[in-house]
Enzyme design. Structure first.
Site, PDB file in Angstrom:
ATOM      1  N   TRP A 134       0.819  -1.224   0.000  1.00 30.62           N
ATOM      2  CA  TRP A 134       0.000   0.000   0.000  1.00 30.62           C
ATOM      3  C   TRP A 134       0.851   1.272   0.000  1.00 30.62           C
ATOM      4  O   TRP A 134       0.330   2.389  -0.012  1.00 30.62           O
ATOM      5  CB  TRP A 134      -0.977  -0.018   1.199  1.00 30.62           C
ATOM      6  CG  TRP A 134      -2.059  -1.055   1.045  1.00 30.62           C
ATOM      7  CD1 TRP A 134      -2.391  -1.696  -0.114  1.00 30.62           C
ATOM      8  CD2 TRP A 134      -2.947  -1.563   2.054  1.00 30.62           C
ATOM      9  NE1 TRP A 134      -3.427  -2.587   0.118  1.00 30.62           N
ATOM     10  CE2 TRP A 134      -3.795  -2.512   1.436  1.00 30.62           C
ATOM     11  CE3 TRP A 134      -3.116  -1.303   3.422  1.00 30.62           C
ATOM     12  CZ2 TRP A 134      -4.782  -3.208   2.140  1.00 30.62           C
ATOM     13  CZ3 TRP A 134      -4.093  -1.995   4.121  1.00 30.62           C
ATOM     14  CH2 TRP A 134      -4.918  -2.928   3.493  1.00 30.62           C
TER      15      TRP A 134
ATOM     16  N   HIS B 210      12.863  -2.021  -1.797  1.00 29.42           N
ATOM     17  CA  HIS B 210      11.985  -1.633  -2.901  1.00 29.42           C
ATOM     18  C   HIS B 210      12.673  -0.562  -3.755  1.00 29.42           C
ATOM     19  O   HIS B 210      13.371   0.298  -3.218  1.00 29.42           O
ATOM     20  CB  HIS B 210      10.649  -1.115  -2.367  1.00 29.42           C
ATOM     21  CG  HIS B 210       9.621  -0.995  -3.444  1.00 29.42           C
ATOM     22  ND1 HIS B 210       9.617   0.055  -4.330  1.00 29.42           N
ATOM     23  CD2 HIS B 210       8.594  -1.801  -3.807  1.00 29.42           C
ATOM     24  CE1 HIS B 210       8.618  -0.119  -5.190  1.00 29.42           C
ATOM     25  NE2 HIS B 210       7.985  -1.239  -4.891  1.00 29.42           N
TER      26      HIS B 210
ATOM     27  N   GLU C 251      10.996  -7.213  -9.636  1.00 31.35           N
ATOM     28  CA  GLU C 251      10.242  -6.025 -10.011  1.00 31.35           C
ATOM     29  C   GLU C 251      11.037  -5.188 -11.005  1.00 31.35           C
ATOM     30  O   GLU C 251      11.871  -4.359 -10.590  1.00 31.35           O
ATOM     31  CB  GLU C 251       9.937  -5.186  -8.765  1.00 31.35           C
ATOM     32  CG  GLU C 251       9.081  -5.903  -7.747  1.00 31.35           C
ATOM     33  CD  GLU C 251       8.180  -4.921  -6.998  1.00 31.35           C
ATOM     34  OE1 GLU C 251       6.975  -5.157  -6.953  1.00 31.35           O
ATOM     35  OE2 GLU C 251       8.697  -3.908  -6.494  1.00 31.35           O
TER      36      GLU C 251
ATOM     37  N   GLY D 129       4.145   0.758 -11.554  1.00 29.81           N
ATOM     38  CA  GLY D 129       3.288   1.945 -11.560  1.00 29.81           C
ATOM     39  C   GLY D 129       3.006   2.530 -12.935  1.00 29.81           C
ATOM     40  O   GLY D 129       2.537   3.654 -13.052  1.00 29.81           O
TER      41      GLY D 129
ATOM     42  N   SER E  83       2.782  -3.389 -12.000  1.00 31.73           N
ATOM     43  CA  SER E  83       1.567  -3.119 -12.788  1.00 31.73           C
ATOM     44  C   SER E  83       0.667  -4.329 -13.023  1.00 31.73           C
ATOM     45  O   SER E  83       0.035  -4.438 -14.078  1.00 31.73           O
ATOM     46  CB  SER E  83       1.936  -2.472 -14.128  1.00 31.73           C
ATOM     47  OG  SER E  83       2.433  -1.173 -13.901  1.00 31.73           O
TER      48      SER E  83
ATOM     49  N   GLY F 144       0.991  -3.280  -6.205  1.00 30.08           N
ATOM     50  CA  GLY F 144       0.904  -1.922  -5.675  1.00 30.08           C
ATOM     51  C   GLY F 144      -0.461  -1.315  -5.946  1.00 30.08           C
ATOM     52  O   GLY F 144      -1.436  -1.554  -5.233  1.00 30.08           O
ATOM     53  N   GLY F 145      -0.552  -0.534  -7.015  1.00 27.48           N
ATOM     54  CA  GLY F 145      -1.764   0.226  -7.353  1.00 27.48           C
ATOM     55  C   GLY F 145      -3.059  -0.560  -7.239  1.00 27.48           C
ATOM     56  O   GLY F 145      -4.025  -0.101  -6.609  1.00 27.48           O
TER      57      GLY F 145
HETATM   58  P1  PGA Z   1       2.462  -1.434  -8.999  1.00 26.53           P
HETATM   59  O1  PGA Z   1       3.545  -1.513  -7.821  1.00 26.53           O
HETATM   60  O2  PGA Z   1       1.645  -2.695  -8.921  1.00 26.53           O
HETATM   61  O3  PGA Z   1       1.665  -0.200  -8.709  1.00 26.53           O
HETATM   62  O4  PGA Z   1       3.225  -1.351 -10.277  1.00 26.53           O
HETATM   63  C1  PGA Z   1       4.212  -2.705  -7.539  1.00 26.53           C
HETATM   64  C2  PGA Z   1       5.275  -2.456  -6.517  1.00 26.53           C
HETATM   65  O5  PGA Z   1       5.899  -1.381  -6.528  1.00 26.53           O
HETATM   66  O6  PGA Z   1       5.524  -3.312  -5.651  1.00 26.53           O
END
Ligand code: PGA
Length: 261
Positions: free
Chosen positions: A16, A101, A174, A180, A221, A242-243
């Site tokens: 989050w 991260h 990642e 994002g 994403s 994330g999002g």
């Molecule tokens: P995202 O973020 O799903 O918004 O791309 C993933 C993350 O940063 O762990």
């Protein structure tokens, strides 16, 4: 048999980030608890702001959802203004902690030497699973350096870490350029990167420890539409989201899709 189960269990972790304050976190955690009541197809965890860890732990009691933090410091205690130790995270009710991260590497200049110290501190508690983020930048991808970058990050983060017993270590692949953006990496590319990671972990820890103690998940994403391409890939043990994890419904759809056998 137990190992077989552990190996096939999928991890779906919600990051989050710094998107929600205390009141918003509490309300989303409640929605998650409702949505995931009875969900037993995989391991679900949420990583809220540190401010909301203890309240979220209270809310999640009686649910299968686990709690995670987004960072930790490597010392036990002392004069380290603003920092939080691994034992403190355990006390707050955490089971997971995201480490290294790319947003921290970018904005706070965190490097893999520090990430290594954090992993060591986390593993020493024997109660926390680190979710270690690695991944190449767009520039590194374009210049064909991805494989080298991934292996190098893993070596720096993990060389010399002792992995005992049931200790789990999750590697989150990642690709920085996919985070994002709304566009995930091609599933086949993720599968390829996970294979590189798997082989590097074999070199570092041997196949037995790798198979038993390490998991590899993808982040960048992921949404309810594109998740379908990530189902049943080799060495794909789950997702860091994330999002799309900011909506209980979206995240639930993702969790359901990735745990489909
Ligand atoms: P995202 O973020 O799903 O918004 O791309 C993933 C993350 O940063 O762990």
């Amino acid at each position: 048999m137990e190992h077989y189960f552990m190996k096939t269990k999928k991890y779906i972790i919600a990051n989050w980030k710094m998107n929600l304050g205390l009141a918003q976190t509490v309300s989303l955690a409640k929605e998650f608890k409702k949505k995931f009541a009875g969900f037993n197809r995989g391991e679900v965890a949420v990583c809220p702001t540190v401010l909301a860890l203890t309240e979220t732990a209270e809310i999640l009691k009686g649910s299968g959802i686990k709690l995670g933090a987004q960072n930790v410091f490597w010392e036990d205690k002392g004069a380290y203004t603003g920092e939080i130790s691994a034992d403190m995270l355990v006390e707050a009710g955490c089971r997971y902690v995201i480490l290294g991260h790319s947003e921290r590497r970018k904005h706070l200049f965190e490097n893999y030497e520090e990430i290594h110290k954090k992993i060591r501190a986390v593993v020493e508690t024997e109660k926390l699973t680190p979710v270690v983020c690695i991944g190449e930048s767009l520039e590194e991808k374009k210049s064909d350096r991805r494989d080298f970058v991934l292996v190098d990050q893993l070596q720096q983060a993990l060389s010399g870490i002792d992995v005992f017993g049931e200790q789990e270590i999750i590697i989150a692949y990642e690709p920085i350029w996919a985070i994002g953006t709304g566009t995930a990496i091609e599933p086949a590319e993720a599968e390829y990167a996970h294979k590189i990671i798997k082989l590097a972990l074999n070199d570092l820890f041997g196949m037995r420890v790798n198979n038993k103690n390490f998991r590899i998940i993808y982040g960048g994403s992921i949404n309810p539409k594109n998740v379908k391409g990530f189902v049943n890939l080799e060495n794909m043990d789950g997702l860091l989201v994330g999002g799309a994890s900011l909506q209980a419904d979206e995240f639930y759809k993702i969790a359901k899709a990735i745990t489909k056998q």
